[in-house]
Structure formats: C-alpha cells, structure tokens
Design an enzyme around this catalytic site. Structure first.
Site, mmCIF file in Angstrom:
data_model
loop_
_atom_site.group_PDB
_atom_site.id
_atom_site.type_symbol
_atom_site.label_atom_id
_atom_site.label_comp_id
_atom_site.label_asym_id
_atom_site.label_seq_id
_atom_site.Cartn_x
_atom_site.Cartn_y
_atom_site.Cartn_z
ATOM 1 N N ARG A 1 21.911 15.201 2.788
ATOM 2 C CA ARG A 1 21.172 16.518 2.910
ATOM 3 C C ARG A 1 20.399 16.818 1.752
ATOM 4 O O ARG A 1 20.828 16.751 0.532
ATOM 5 C CB ARG A 1 22.068 17.553 3.046
ATOM 6 C CG ARG A 1 21.032 19.202 3.331
ATOM 7 C CD ARG A 1 22.508 19.995 3.069
ATOM 8 N NE ARG A 1 23.318 20.050 4.309
ATOM 9 C CZ ARG A 1 24.766 20.692 4.197
ATOM 10 N NH1 ARG A 1 24.927 21.594 3.149
ATOM 11 N NH2 ARG A 1 25.356 20.447 5.054
ATOM 12 N N ASP B 1 29.245 19.456 0.729
ATOM 13 C CA ASP B 1 28.424 20.765 0.130
ATOM 14 C C ASP B 1 28.098 20.128 -1.284
ATOM 15 O O ASP B 1 29.249 19.491 -1.696
ATOM 16 C CB ASP B 1 28.728 22.033 0.235
ATOM 17 C CG ASP B 1 28.228 22.556 1.638
ATOM 18 O OD1 ASP B 1 27.557 22.071 2.261
ATOM 19 O OD2 ASP B 1 28.780 23.729 1.750
HETATM 20 C C1 LIG Z 1 21.227 23.631 5.647
HETATM 21 C C2 LIG Z 1 21.352 24.024 4.211
HETATM 22 C C3 LIG Z 1 22.386 23.678 3.520
HETATM 23 C C4 LIG Z 1 22.433 24.070 1.946
HETATM 24 N N1 LIG Z 1 23.326 23.304 1.360
HETATM 25 C C5 LIG Z 1 23.361 23.647 0.064
HETATM 26 C C6 LIG Z 1 24.436 22.951 -0.827
HETATM 27 O O1 LIG Z 1 25.280 22.251 -0.472
HETATM 28 N N2 LIG Z 1 24.261 23.418 -2.352
HETATM 29 C C7 LIG Z 1 23.128 23.977 -2.773
HETATM 30 O O2 LIG Z 1 23.114 24.081 -3.964
HETATM 31 N N3 LIG Z 1 22.238 24.764 -1.677
HETATM 32 C C8 LIG Z 1 22.210 24.475 -0.429
HETATM 33 N N4 LIG Z 1 21.398 25.168 0.272
HETATM 34 C C9 LIG Z 1 20.679 26.233 -0.311
HETATM 35 C C10 LIG Z 1 19.303 25.580 -0.947
HETATM 36 O O3 LIG Z 1 19.680 24.983 -2.081
HETATM 37 C C11 LIG Z 1 18.363 26.868 -1.413
HETATM 38 O O4 LIG Z 1 19.019 27.699 -2.308
HETATM 39 C C12 LIG Z 1 17.789 27.380 -0.045
HETATM 40 O O5 LIG Z 1 17.756 26.719 1.246
HETATM 41 C C13 LIG Z 1 16.330 28.432 -0.369
HETATM 42 O O6 LIG Z 1 15.570 27.204 -0.761
HETATM 43 P P1 LIG Z 1 14.202 27.101 0.473
HETATM 44 O O7 LIG Z 1 13.990 25.375 0.273
HETATM 45 O O8 LIG Z 1 14.741 27.331 1.772
HETATM 46 O O9 LIG Z 1 13.038 27.613 -0.040
HETATM 47 P P2 LIG Z 1 12.649 28.875 -1.237
HETATM 48 O O10 LIG Z 1 12.249 28.170 -2.255
HETATM 49 O O11 LIG Z 1 13.778 29.894 -1.316
HETATM 50 O O12 LIG Z 1 11.636 29.582 -0.475
HETATM 51 C C14 LIG Z 1 10.307 29.073 0.048
HETATM 52 C C15 LIG Z 1 9.695 29.643 0.985
HETATM 53 O O13 LIG Z 1 10.572 29.796 2.229
HETATM 54 C C16 LIG Z 1 10.626 30.756 3.115
HETATM 55 N N5 LIG Z 1 11.819 31.450 3.134
HETATM 56 C C17 LIG Z 1 12.840 31.391 2.404
HETATM 57 N N6 LIG Z 1 13.669 32.177 2.664
HETATM 58 C C18 LIG Z 1 13.476 32.822 3.980
HETATM 59 C C19 LIG Z 1 13.929 34.007 4.519
HETATM 60 N N7 LIG Z 1 14.858 34.631 4.196
HETATM 61 N N8 LIG Z 1 12.982 34.432 5.497
HETATM 62 C C20 LIG Z 1 11.873 33.938 5.599
HETATM 63 N N9 LIG Z 1 11.444 32.919 5.156
HETATM 64 C C21 LIG Z 1 12.081 32.500 4.105
HETATM 65 C C22 LIG Z 1 9.471 31.621 2.250
HETATM 66 O O14 LIG Z 1 8.153 31.406 3.157
HETATM 67 C C23 LIG Z 1 9.763 31.251 1.100
HETATM 68 O O15 LIG Z 1 8.400 31.382 0.284
HETATM 69 C C24 LIG Z 1 21.255 24.694 1.737
HETATM 70 C C25 LIG Z 1 20.499 25.214 2.342
HETATM 71 C C26 LIG Z 1 20.137 24.876 3.702
HETATM 72 C C27 LIG Z 1 19.112 25.266 4.582
#
Ligand SMILES: Cc1cc2nc3c(=O)[nH]c(=O)nc-3n(C[C@H](O)[C@H](O)[C@H](O)COP(=O)(O)OP(=O)(O)OC[C@H]3O[C@@H](n4cnc5c(N)ncnc54)[C@H](O)[C@@H]3O)c2cc1C
Length: 316
Positions: free
Chosen positions: A192, A142
């Site tokens: 990732r 991560d």
């Molecule tokens: C598998 C995985 C591993 C990750 N590992 C790391 C890591 O190692 N380090 C790190 O800093 N971050 C990590 N993250 C978190 C990531 O950086 C984001 O903070 C998080 O995924 C939110 O960004 P997003 O791209 O989903 O979209 P966002 O910009 O948060 O959301 C965009 C759109 O996605 C949809 N959405 C988002 N959340 C929801 C919800 N709860 N329910 C319904 N719709 C929703 C909505 O339409 C929203 O408008 C990880 C995320 C994932 C999925």
C-alpha cells in the site's frame, strides 16, 4: 503541509485534550463520519453494506501505542473475533484486516515484555495472520511514524516467510521510500502506497506538499512497473488520475492493482472507480480508541477542523 497540521498533531498527544474531546457529546457525530461503530457486529454490518456497493474492505481495530500487555492481547483477540465473524457472514473474499504493530506490543518496555516488544509484536502478528489465513483472507501491516519503519519492515519479512500474502505500507513523504518500493516490488508482494500521516522531521521526510506528491508519483512508477500488487491509497484526484494512466502505460489490467480510500472520505469517488471496473478497498476503522485516528484525519483537512471547533464551542 497545512499550517494547522503540526500543532494539531502535537495537541493530539495531550492527554487532557484527549479526555476533553473524547467526552464531548458532539464528538460522536463527527466520529461517526469516519468510524462506523465500536463493536464487531457494527463493523461487520458496515462491511456487508460496502461489499453490497461493489467495494472491498480492510478493517482496522483502533488502538495504537499500547503500553500494557493485556491491551495488546485484547487487540489480538479482537482481530481473531472479527475475522471469524467476517468468515461466518461469507465476507472474507472481499475483506481483509489492517494491523498496527504498536497496538500489539511493538514498543512495550522490557519489564512488561521480557522477550522484547519487537518479538512480542511478531508473535502476535503471526496469530492474527494465522486467523486470517483460516478465515480465507490476509493481513496488511499499517505503517506508523518513522522510528518504527525498520522494525515493521523486519517483522514483515519474517511474517512473509510463512504468510507471503501479508501486505506492507510505505509512506511517500519519507526520503527512504522510493528505495523501499524497489525492495518490495517483487511478485506476490502487496504494497500500500500512501502519502503518510505523522508529524515527521525534515531530516527524514519531505515537508512540502508538492515534494510529497512528486515522491508519490516516483514510488507509483516503481510499484506499477514492478511485479508486485500495488495498493494505491489516496483521495487525491490528481494522484488517482496519474495512477490510472501509469497503470495503463505499464500494461496493468484492473485487478492487478487496487485503489484504497478511507471510510467516509470521497464515498462517491469510491463507487465511481468501482463502477469503472477498478478494485476499490475501503479502510474501515472501528472500536473505542478512535481519538488518534480522528486527530490525524482532522489535521489533513482544516475545513473539518474548523467545523469541529465551532461545534465544540457552540455546545459549551
Ligand atoms: C486506505 C488508506 C490507508 C492508509 N494507511 C496509512 C498508514 O498505514 N500509515 C500512514 O501514515 N498513513 C496512512 N494513510 C493516510 C495517508 O498517509 C494520508 O495521510 C491520507 O490518505 C491523506 O492523503 P491523501 O493522499 O488522501 O491526500 P491529501 O494530500 O490529504 O489531499 C489531497 C487532495 O485529496 C482530496 N481530499 C483529501 N481528503 C479529502 C476529504 N476528506 N474529502 C474530500 N476530498 C479530500 C482533496 O482534493 C485534497 O486536496 C492511509 C490512507 C488510506 C487512504
């Protein structure tokens, strides 16, 4: 970024707030939406259920910013235990593990880790990589806040000499990430791509959502056009759509990249993509140290925060 995001991430660092939230009975219900359980048995059962639904899994033993050596060792032991349990249930073809280096000693001070935190985390990560290899699976490191990026990528490079299957995470909100994608888009390299979850200063990270999204798309192009194995981690419907069309533009077949989403977030979308033949991996956190993880999820979704606060107030 959401107006609530910064204060919430700062609040998450308060130990008083942590104590309050962690001991509120109402927390349990909210936490269960994001964390299926605290024990190895619980998380292996959750993994089996997801695999039955046609999904793949990466497991994260919760805990970060470890300040003592025993805790770092306990985290390593927890990973070794869960990897053995996954192998015993025949799940390692579908499940790997995600590891935060800060949970296994990366920032232990010199009086606790005379060899240096960086070295200790590398050795601990090696132990987990070996256990994963023996179990028939792999590890993804991560990525945490930007002060850890160089150390984490250096550890990744060292680990990949012996365990080339080890995956990396890059965060599109950092200015540096497009370059990092170029460095890591080589054959066999699992990367990732996420937007990034920490509260980062303007000097190193895009602050505006649109700019983060634009950077995400630029990074997707680099990774999908490259030789590696991109892991597209987002719940954002627009990013999923753009990634799908870029994948076909670059002649990528399903299985030469994958989508990743967090446990409990857009589960129907996870199954829909899998039903279309895509590889979808669900990131499943487990363990008792769920507080920092929960706060990052709430900071991303103000709707969840207001539900959470209303529940806290009504229980008082
Ligand atoms: C598998 C995985 C591993 C990750 N590992 C790391 C890591 O190692 N380090 C790190 O800093 N971050 C990590 N993250 C978190 C990531 O950086 C984001 O903070 C998080 O995924 C939110 O960004 P997003 O791209 O989903 O979209 P966002 O910009 O948060 O959301 C965009 C759109 O996605 C949809 N959405 C988002 N959340 C929801 C919800 N709860 N329910 C319904 N719709 C929703 C909505 O339409 C929203 O408008 C990880 C995320 C994932 C999925």
């Amino acid at each position: 970024m959401s107006l609530l995001r910064q204060p919430l991430l700062l609040l998450a660092r308060s130990s008083q707030v942590k104590r309050l939230v962690s001991t509120m009975p109402v927390s349990a219900g909210i936490v269960r939406g994001y964390v299926p359980g605290e024990s190895t048995d619980a998380v292996v059962a959750a993994t089996a259920a997801l695999v039955d639904d046609g999904l793949t899994v990466t497991l994260d033993h919760l805990g970060e910013d470890t300040t003592d050596r025993a805790q770092a060792e306990a985290t390593v032991a927890a990973y070794v235990e869960v990897l053995k349990a996954l192998a015993a249930r025949g799940l390692t073809r579908h499940a790997e593990v995600s590891v935060k280096l800060s949970a296994i000693g990366q920032f232990l001070p010199d009086d606790v880790a005379p060899e240096g935190g960086h070295r200790l985390a590398l050795e601990n990560a090696r132990t987990i990589c070996r256990a994963a290899r023996n179990a028939g699976t792999s590890v993804t490191l991560d990525m945490e806040d930007h002060t850890t990026t160089d150390s984490t990528l250096a550890i990744l490079r060292d680990l990949r000499k012996d365990f080339p299957e080890t995956g990396a995470v890059l965060q599109a909100y950092l200015h540096r990430t497009e370059d990092d994608c170029r460095q890591l888009a080589y054959e066999g390299s699992r990367v990732r791509l996420c937007k990034g979850a920490y509260n980062e200063p303007e000097s190193v990270a895009y602050q505006d959502r649109l700019e983060v999204d634009r950077s995400y798309v630029r990074c997707l192009k680099v990774l999908l056009a490259g030789q590696g194995y991109p892991m597209i981690a987002t719940h954002d419907p627009r990013m999923v759509e753009i990634a799908s069309s870029l994948a076909s533009r670059f002649g990528r077949q399903p299985g030469s990249y994958e989508f990743q989403m967090l446990y409990g977030i857009r589960p129907e979308e996870q199954k829909r993509l899998a039903g279309e033949g895509e590889t979808v991996r669900v990131y499943v956190p487990y363990g008792q140290e769920w507080y920092g993880y929960l706060m990052r999820r709430l900071a991303e979704r103000p709707q969840n925060l207001s539900f959470f606060l209303t529940s806290l107030i009504s229980k008082k």
